[in-house]
Scaffold this motif. Sequence first.
Motif, PDB file in Angstrom:
ATOM      1  N   MET A 209       0.824  -1.248  -0.005  1.00  0.00           N
ATOM      2  CA  MET A 209      -0.098  -0.011  -0.104  1.00  0.00           C
ATOM      3  C   MET A 209       0.989   1.254   0.007  1.00  0.00           C
ATOM      4  O   MET A 209       0.410   2.208  -0.548  1.00  0.00           O
ATOM      5  CB  MET A 209      -0.973  -0.016   1.429  1.00  0.00           C
ATOM      6  CG  MET A 209      -2.245  -1.044   1.152  1.00  0.00           C
ATOM      7  SD  MET A 209      -2.940  -0.869  -0.319  1.00  0.00           S
ATOM      8  CE  MET A 209      -4.075   0.774   0.058  1.00  0.00           C
ATOM      9  N   ALA A 210       2.015   1.199   0.582  1.00  0.00           N
ATOM     10  CA  ALA A 210       2.787   2.439   0.679  1.00  0.00           C
ATOM     11  C   ALA A 210       3.419   2.701  -0.694  1.00  0.00           C
ATOM     12  O   ALA A 210       3.352   3.859  -1.490  1.00  0.00           O
ATOM     13  CB  ALA A 210       4.120   2.071   1.614  1.00  0.00           C
ATOM     14  N   PHE A 211       3.826   1.656  -1.467  1.00  0.00           N
ATOM     15  CA  PHE A 211       4.119   1.846  -2.780  1.00  0.00           C
ATOM     16  C   PHE A 211       3.093   2.337  -3.555  1.00  0.00           C
ATOM     17  O   PHE A 211       3.161   3.190  -4.456  1.00  0.00           O
ATOM     18  CB  PHE A 211       4.969   0.493  -3.459  1.00  0.00           C
ATOM     19  CG  PHE A 211       6.387   0.185  -3.123  1.00  0.00           C
ATOM     20  CD1 PHE A 211       7.307   0.871  -3.748  1.00  0.00           C
ATOM     21  CD2 PHE A 211       6.572  -0.780  -2.299  1.00  0.00           C
ATOM     22  CE1 PHE A 211       8.595   0.816  -3.392  1.00  0.00           C
ATOM     23  CE2 PHE A 211       7.844  -0.845  -1.821  1.00  0.00           C
ATOM     24  CZ  PHE A 211       8.720  -0.097  -2.301  1.00  0.00           C
ATOM     25  N   ALA A 212       1.980   1.887  -3.630  1.00  0.00           N
ATOM     26  CA  ALA A 212       0.780   2.216  -4.150  1.00  0.00           C
ATOM     27  C   ALA A 212       0.417   3.838  -3.812  1.00  0.00           C
ATOM     28  O   ALA A 212       0.388   4.594  -4.922  1.00  0.00           O
ATOM     29  CB  ALA A 212      -0.733   1.584  -3.888  1.00  0.00           C
ATOM     30  N   VAL A 213       0.767   4.253  -2.665  1.00  0.00           N
ATOM     31  CA  VAL A 213       0.387   5.813  -2.573  1.00  0.00           C
ATOM     32  C   VAL A 213       1.699   6.579  -3.203  1.00  0.00           C
ATOM     33  O   VAL A 213       1.393   7.608  -3.328  1.00  0.00           O
ATOM     34  CB  VAL A 213       0.339   5.995  -0.794  1.00  0.00           C
ATOM     35  CG1 VAL A 213       0.426   7.459  -0.669  1.00  0.00           C
ATOM     36  CG2 VAL A 213      -0.953   5.226  -0.299  1.00  0.00           C
ATOM     37  N   TRP A 214       2.734   5.879  -3.217  1.00  0.00           N
ATOM     38  CA  TRP A 214       3.888   6.524  -3.888  1.00  0.00           C
ATOM     39  C   TRP A 214       3.670   6.847  -5.231  1.00  0.00           C
ATOM     40  O   TRP A 214       3.906   7.873  -5.773  1.00  0.00           O
ATOM     41  CB  TRP A 214       5.064   5.602  -3.452  1.00  0.00           C
ATOM     42  CG  TRP A 214       6.546   6.458  -3.627  1.00  0.00           C
ATOM     43  CD1 TRP A 214       6.579   7.552  -3.943  1.00  0.00           C
ATOM     44  CD2 TRP A 214       7.826   5.996  -3.299  1.00  0.00           C
ATOM     45  NE1 TRP A 214       7.856   7.868  -3.993  1.00  0.00           N
ATOM     46  CE2 TRP A 214       8.772   6.780  -3.861  1.00  0.00           C
ATOM     47  CE3 TRP A 214       8.251   4.636  -2.876  1.00  0.00           C
ATOM     48  CZ2 TRP A 214      10.046   6.586  -3.438  1.00  0.00           C
ATOM     49  CZ3 TRP A 214       9.699   4.362  -2.919  1.00  0.00           C
ATOM     50  CH2 TRP A 214      10.367   5.356  -3.054  1.00  0.00           C
ATOM     51  N   MET A 215       3.393   5.848  -5.773  1.00  0.00           N
ATOM     52  CA  MET A 215       2.909   5.779  -7.352  1.00  0.00           C
ATOM     53  C   MET A 215       1.893   6.821  -7.355  1.00  0.00           C
ATOM     54  O   MET A 215       2.018   7.740  -8.586  1.00  0.00           O
ATOM     55  CB  MET A 215       2.655   4.645  -7.909  1.00  0.00           C
ATOM     56  CG  MET A 215       3.913   3.372  -7.842  1.00  0.00           C
ATOM     57  SD  MET A 215       4.986   4.100  -8.721  1.00  0.00           S
ATOM     58  CE  MET A 215       6.295   4.299  -7.356  1.00  0.00           C
ATOM     59  N   TYR A 216       0.791   6.918  -6.701  1.00  0.00           N
ATOM     60  CA  TYR A 216      -0.361   7.781  -7.009  1.00  0.00           C
ATOM     61  C   TYR A 216       0.146   9.279  -6.705  1.00  0.00           C
ATOM     62  O   TYR A 216      -0.216  10.292  -7.637  1.00  0.00           O
ATOM     63  CB  TYR A 216      -1.311   7.718  -5.936  1.00  0.00           C
ATOM     64  CG  TYR A 216      -2.295   8.852  -5.761  1.00  0.00           C
ATOM     65  CD1 TYR A 216      -3.259   8.927  -6.919  1.00  0.00           C
ATOM     66  CD2 TYR A 216      -2.368   9.699  -5.099  1.00  0.00           C
ATOM     67  CE1 TYR A 216      -3.948   9.962  -6.704  1.00  0.00           C
ATOM     68  CE2 TYR A 216      -3.157  10.775  -5.064  1.00  0.00           C
ATOM     69  CZ  TYR A 216      -3.933  10.962  -5.904  1.00  0.00           C
ATOM     70  OH  TYR A 216      -4.717  12.077  -6.079  1.00  0.00           O
ATOM     71  N   ALA A 217       1.176   9.719  -5.695  1.00  0.00           N
ATOM     72  CA  ALA A 217       1.559  11.002  -5.381  1.00  0.00           C
ATOM     73  C   ALA A 217       2.540  11.345  -6.601  1.00  0.00           C
ATOM     74  O   ALA A 217       2.554  12.498  -6.801  1.00  0.00           O
ATOM     75  CB  ALA A 217       2.430  10.808  -4.243  1.00  0.00           C
ATOM     76  N   ILE A 218       3.357  10.304  -7.295  1.00  0.00           N
ATOM     77  CA  ILE A 218       4.174  10.839  -8.413  1.00  0.00           C
ATOM     78  C   ILE A 218       3.199  11.299  -9.213  1.00  0.00           C
ATOM     79  O   ILE A 218       3.447  12.301 -10.168  1.00  0.00           O
ATOM     80  CB  ILE A 218       4.927   9.364  -8.559  1.00  0.00           C
ATOM     81  CG1 ILE A 218       6.142   9.244  -7.699  1.00  0.00           C
ATOM     82  CG2 ILE A 218       5.750   9.958  -9.953  1.00  0.00           C
ATOM     83  CD1 ILE A 218       6.783   8.280  -7.900  1.00  0.00           C
ATOM     84  N   ALA A 219       2.238  10.594  -9.888  1.00  0.00           N
ATOM     85  CA  ALA A 219       1.057  10.691 -10.887  1.00  0.00           C
ATOM     86  C   ALA A 219       0.657  11.962 -10.781  1.00  0.00           C
ATOM     87  O   ALA A 219       0.510  12.882 -11.621  1.00  0.00           O
ATOM     88  CB  ALA A 219       0.240   9.528 -11.067  1.00  0.00           C
TER      89      ALA A 219
END
Lengths: 247, 64
Positions: A209-219
């Motif tokens: 989930m942390a990686f998911a939030v990270w990817m979202y934040a970058i997008a």
Amino acid sequence: MSSANWYKYSSPATFYSLAGRMIPWFYAAAAVLSVIGLYIGFVLAPTDFQQGESYRIIFIHVPASWMSMFIYVVMAVWAAFGLAFNTRLSFMMMSALAPTGAMLTFVALWTGALWGKPTWGAWWVWDARLTSELILFFLYIGFMALQAAIDDPRRADRAGALIALVGVINVPIIYFSVRWWNTLHQGASVSVNKAPSMATIMLTGMLVMAFAVWMYAIAAALSRARSIILERERNSQWVAQLLESKE
Amino acid sequence: MNWNSWSEFFHMGGYGLYVWGSYAVTFALIVGEVLLLRVRRKQALKMALRTVKYGKVENNEIAT
């Protein structure tokens, strides 16, 4: 990689098209990782023997809290770059990160309150961890308000960079607050120098989930940066060429 | 498998309000941010197109 390449990518024109191609991939990665993470969090991870099902808030609370701090640090790094090298793109990235950071800080506080009520019996306590995270939220809001209040973009950039750099002191305070003071908030579940204090499957779900939030934040930040570039550089030649080539 | 039925899943062992309150608000905020990003992009494109067509435009002239 030669230094000439870096200069090329630090030009808003190159960045604009590169970011445009990358954004869909980051959104896709965020979506796929969220599905995997939520599957692990709700289907595979067992009920916690102490907290029952309420602990499942962790899969959103910890990733959002981590990213709320991390984004602020990245903002401060862009601020330092911008002040040192006077690069336009650095300040644009700094501004592009703030709303996403503020949103995730709010998520951390909100999910924390909803987790605190059944666990501690209180929505909110003025303890060091919670208070310093609330200050982080005000720093984001202050940054955005200050930038919005100044008409001249270059002055807005410098003022914002100052808040970002001064405010970054708060991030280690948040992180170490549970060690430096006696807090109601529990200590770190994951740290570099000792084994994680939680079951592997729960930890896996949290990290995904942390990686998911990270990817979202970058997008989200890249997307906002593209709009900022268009807003600020609309009088320039490359924007004119770009828009004419599309018509 | 932790859940025998959907109602058990939504009930979350009595913590449904807290767990789903967390996830629902987070989801709504993310959807909201994505929508705001789209609005901002459309406005930025519109403004840039006008600038290209009619020359320099100040921010406060683009109220519509």
